[in-house]
Scaffold this motif. Sequence first.
Motif, PDB file in Angstrom:
ATOM      1  N   LYS A 180       0.761  -1.158  -0.031  1.00 21.60           N
ATOM      2  CA  LYS A 180      -0.022  -0.108   0.019  1.00 21.60           C
ATOM      3  C   LYS A 180       0.900   1.183   0.068  1.00 21.60           C
ATOM      4  N   LEU A 183       2.060   1.795  -3.529  1.00 21.94           N
ATOM      5  CA  LEU A 183       1.241   2.311  -4.231  1.00 21.94           C
ATOM      6  C   LEU A 183       0.954   3.755  -3.967  1.00 21.94           C
ATOM      7  N   ASP A 184       0.681   3.999  -2.711  1.00 19.15           N
ATOM      8  CA  ASP A 184       0.559   5.590  -2.589  1.00 19.15           C
ATOM      9  C   ASP A 184       1.617   6.470  -3.140  1.00 19.15           C
ATOM     10  N   ARG A 187       1.164   6.599  -6.615  1.00 17.27           N
ATOM     11  CA  ARG A 187       0.147   7.367  -7.167  1.00 17.27           C
ATOM     12  C   ARG A 187       0.360   8.897  -7.095  1.00 17.27           C
ATOM     13  N   ASN A 204      -5.932  -4.947  -5.593  1.00 15.32           N
ATOM     14  CA  ASN A 204      -5.372  -3.524  -4.889  1.00 15.32           C
ATOM     15  C   ASN A 204      -4.853  -2.549  -5.470  1.00 15.32           C
ATOM     16  N   VAL A 205      -4.207  -2.936  -6.964  1.00 10.14           N
ATOM     17  CA  VAL A 205      -3.343  -2.389  -7.433  1.00 10.14           C
ATOM     18  C   VAL A 205      -4.165  -1.711  -8.535  1.00 10.14           C
ATOM     19  N   TYR A 208      -6.247   1.530  -7.393  1.00  9.79           N
ATOM     20  CA  TYR A 208      -5.327   2.773  -7.749  1.00  9.79           C
ATOM     21  C   TYR A 208      -5.359   3.445  -8.775  1.00  9.79           C
ATOM     22  N   ARG A 228     -12.132   6.075  -8.808  1.00 11.42           N
ATOM     23  CA  ARG A 228     -11.059   5.689  -7.829  1.00 11.42           C
ATOM     24  C   ARG A 228     -11.700   5.532  -6.464  1.00 11.42           C
ATOM     25  N   HIS A 231      -8.700   5.778  -0.826  1.00  9.25           N
ATOM     26  CA  HIS A 231      -7.547   4.887  -0.274  1.00  9.25           C
ATOM     27  C   HIS A 231      -7.243   5.358   1.192  1.00  9.25           C
TER      28      HIS A 231
END
Length: 233
Positions: A180, A183-184, A187, A204-205, A208, A228, A231
């Motif tokens: 996560k 991914l954050d 992003r 989960n990907v 995003y 989206r 998150h």
Amino acid sequence: MALVELRDVVKRYELGGETLTVLKGVDFTIEAGEFVAVMGPSGSGKSTMLNMIGLLDEPSEGTVLLRGEDVTTLSDRERTKARQGAIGFIFQDFYLIPSLTATENVELPTLFGGAGNKKGREKAIELLTDFGLGDRLDHLPKELSGGQQQRVAIARSLVNEPQVLLADEPTGNLDQKTGKEILDRLREICDSGVGIIAVTHDPNVAAYADRRVNIVDGVIDGDDALAREDHDA
Ligand SMILES: Nc1ncnc2c1ncn2[C@@H]1O[C@H](COP(=O)(O)OP(=O)(O)OP(=O)(O)O)[C@@H](O)[C@H]1O
Ligand SMILES: [Mg+2]
């Protein structure tokens, strides 16, 4: 102008007198600041498509444009130069150099083309620290866990500040929390104007992403804008 555009791209392999058509006419574009998830069954052509977008391989037919420039007509050398200036890769198997430390691995892409300087090393250390590896800078890949190696590979993909970032299963070896965090971070990079294309099986990907592209048997079967999820919830 699109960052990258594939126009009617066909990819064929000749194997033992037989022709295998892996991409069967793919049209695809990515704009600056877009996060695209590419999904689809094993063997459907996802990695092959990523290699076309990343100028690692040439189409059998069709055109690849990088910021409007047709790169299919470039020489190998020119194409490599275009790639190094614009594209970052996170490979599924990392491809870290075993004899180099974490810092040296991340710094490596800044050394090509004579651009090697103190800045490359500083940037490498900054990225690694940012990814929670500030106390692992001098470790060799074999001295790092799988998830740590993956973070080194991600840092390396960013060190030249690419306009397009290509990722094959970027969170495949990470626990949920680290995944996560990565991914954050991706992003944020995307929101700063980088186009990201991530091949993934991980919902989960996909959560995003701004768009999800589905590939089935070498053709795009679905290219959808996504709402989206929140998150931070
Ligand atoms: N160099 C090659 N020569 C011949 N066939 C190839 C070559 N590279 C890939 N292929 C074939 O092309 C097809 C698509 O491969 P690709 O790696 O793009 O699949 P993928 O969608 O990424 O699958 P996965 O989810 O398993 O990674 C496969 O059937 C594969 O066997
Ligand atoms: Mg693949």
